[in-house]
Motif scaffolding. Structure first.
Motif, mmCIF file in Angstrom:
data_model
loop_
_atom_site.group_PDB
_atom_site.id
_atom_site.type_symbol
_atom_site.label_atom_id
_atom_site.label_comp_id
_atom_site.label_asym_id
_atom_site.label_seq_id
_atom_site.Cartn_x
_atom_site.Cartn_y
_atom_site.Cartn_z
ATOM 1 N N GLN A 99 0.824 -1.213 0.000
ATOM 2 C CA GLN A 99 0.000 0.000 0.000
ATOM 3 C C GLN A 99 0.858 1.263 0.000
ATOM 4 O O GLN A 99 0.332 2.369 -0.074
ATOM 5 N N TYR A 100 2.181 1.087 0.081
ATOM 6 C CA TYR A 100 3.106 2.208 -0.041
ATOM 7 C C TYR A 100 3.567 2.330 -1.488
ATOM 8 O O TYR A 100 3.858 1.327 -2.145
ATOM 9 N N GLU A 101 3.664 3.571 -1.973
ATOM 10 C CA GLU A 101 4.145 3.784 -3.335
ATOM 11 C C GLU A 101 5.555 3.229 -3.500
ATOM 12 O O GLU A 101 5.899 2.661 -4.537
ATOM 13 N N HIS A 102 6.381 3.414 -2.462
ATOM 14 C CA HIS A 102 7.729 2.851 -2.461
ATOM 15 C C HIS A 102 7.749 1.697 -1.457
ATOM 16 O O HIS A 102 7.902 1.909 -0.255
ATOM 17 N N MET A 103 7.569 0.499 -1.970
ATOM 18 C CA MET A 103 7.519 -0.677 -1.104
ATOM 19 C C MET A 103 8.881 -0.948 -0.473
ATOM 20 O O MET A 103 9.913 -0.615 -1.048
ATOM 21 N N PHE A 152 -4.141 -1.496 -3.649
ATOM 22 C CA PHE A 152 -3.828 -2.001 -2.312
ATOM 23 C C PHE A 152 -4.187 -0.912 -1.307
ATOM 24 O O PHE A 152 -3.918 0.268 -1.543
ATOM 25 N N TRP A 153 -4.781 -1.308 -0.191
ATOM 26 C CA TRP A 153 -5.144 -0.304 0.811
ATOM 27 C C TRP A 153 -5.086 -0.915 2.209
ATOM 28 O O TRP A 153 -5.214 -2.123 2.393
ATOM 29 N N ASP A 154 -4.872 -0.063 3.183
ATOM 30 C CA ASP A 154 -4.807 -0.504 4.574
ATOM 31 C C ASP A 154 -5.242 0.652 5.465
ATOM 32 O O ASP A 154 -4.777 1.783 5.304
#
Length: 268
Positions: A99-103, A152-154
């Motif tokens: 859910q982060y742009e930079h995993m 993706f979301w959280d």
């Protein structure tokens, strides 16, 4: 000369390193770093039984990457959690924090306490290997998964004082991310936080899920399974999962700055 990354299947076994030696011997430390870059995984043994053992090792080579869970995250059963990782339920193969742009490029998992009975095994697989298998044998499926965005979301709240009080993260990108040279550079798989919404016409949805299922089959067919012991520290660049368990295994998760990993393999 630094070797290129080496993909692997179910026959892979992680190379072992000693925590104290890594902290005191730069030659061994370099070997560990090169092993992580080439193989995407390594096991560190004899880790001190303290929460900051992971951050101390990371700060020896780079810096800790903060997330909404703070500098590290206790992976234990939590009351009223919205995250299946903080239960004793089975975890499917997944990357952390898509859910982060930079995993995260590198995840460190420290086993603080391990249940002595059945359950709690870790499952890891090389997402780059699986992606290339898919491209070679099912090119149309590879095209679908590398060109179609997934959401993706959280959303949740803090359980500890060092965590973000509330968070709501959303990102979207393909499961298989490729660069301008058509090289696979990252895998993003996490069904626990995958959104049901898709930017696809209904007639394309079945094709997408058929490709996604085939990719999962390849991931599991080439996975290795092991059970961590107390004092072990597992570096993860690959995708990973956890066996169904009624046990109470306690882990600590720490993220290294993703800049250290040039081609994230995807990540428990």
């Amino acid at each position: 000369m630094i070797q290129l990354q080496e993909q692997w299947g179910a026959e892979h076994r992680m190379k072992d390193f000693d925590y104290n030696t890594l902290m005191s011997n730069e030659r061994v430390l370099l070997d560990w770093l090169l092993t992580m870059e080439r193989k995407g995984s390594a096991m560190v043994r004899n880790t001190p039984q303290k929460d900051i053992a992971g951050p101390e090792l990371i700060e020896h080579i780079a810096y800790v990457k903060q997330s909404h869970y703070g500098p590290h995250s206790p992976v234990i059963n939590r009351p009223n959690t919205n995250n299946v990782a903080f239960t004793n339920a089975k975890l499917g193969m997944h990357n952390d924090l898509p859910q982060y742009e930079h995993m995260p490029g590198i995840i460190f998992i420290q086993c603080v306490a391990q249940h002595p009975g059945a359950g709690g095994e870790s499952i890891v697989t090389d997402g780059l290997f699986a992606a290339e298998e898919l491209r070679r044998n099912h090119p149309e499926d590879f095209k679908i998964l590398s060109s179609t965005d997934m959401y993706f979301w959280d959303k949740g709240h803090a359980n500890y004082s060092w965590e973000m009080p509330e968070f709501y993260k959303i990102a979207k990108f393909p499961v298989i991310r490729i660069n301008g040279d058509n090289e696979v550079v990252q895998i993003a798989v996490n069904n626990a936080i995958r959104d049901s919404h898709m930017d696809l016409p209904p007639q394309e949805v079945k094709k997408y899920y058929a490709a996604y299922k085939r990719f999962h089959n390849i991931l599991y067919a080439n996975a290795m399974t092991f059970k961590m012991e107390q004092g072990e520290y597992c570096y993860r660049g690959p995708l990973a999962g956890r066996d169904n368990s009624s046990c109470n295994t306690a882990l600590h998760c720490t993220i290294l700055s993703h800049a250290m990993l040039y081609t994230p393999r995807g990540a428990d």
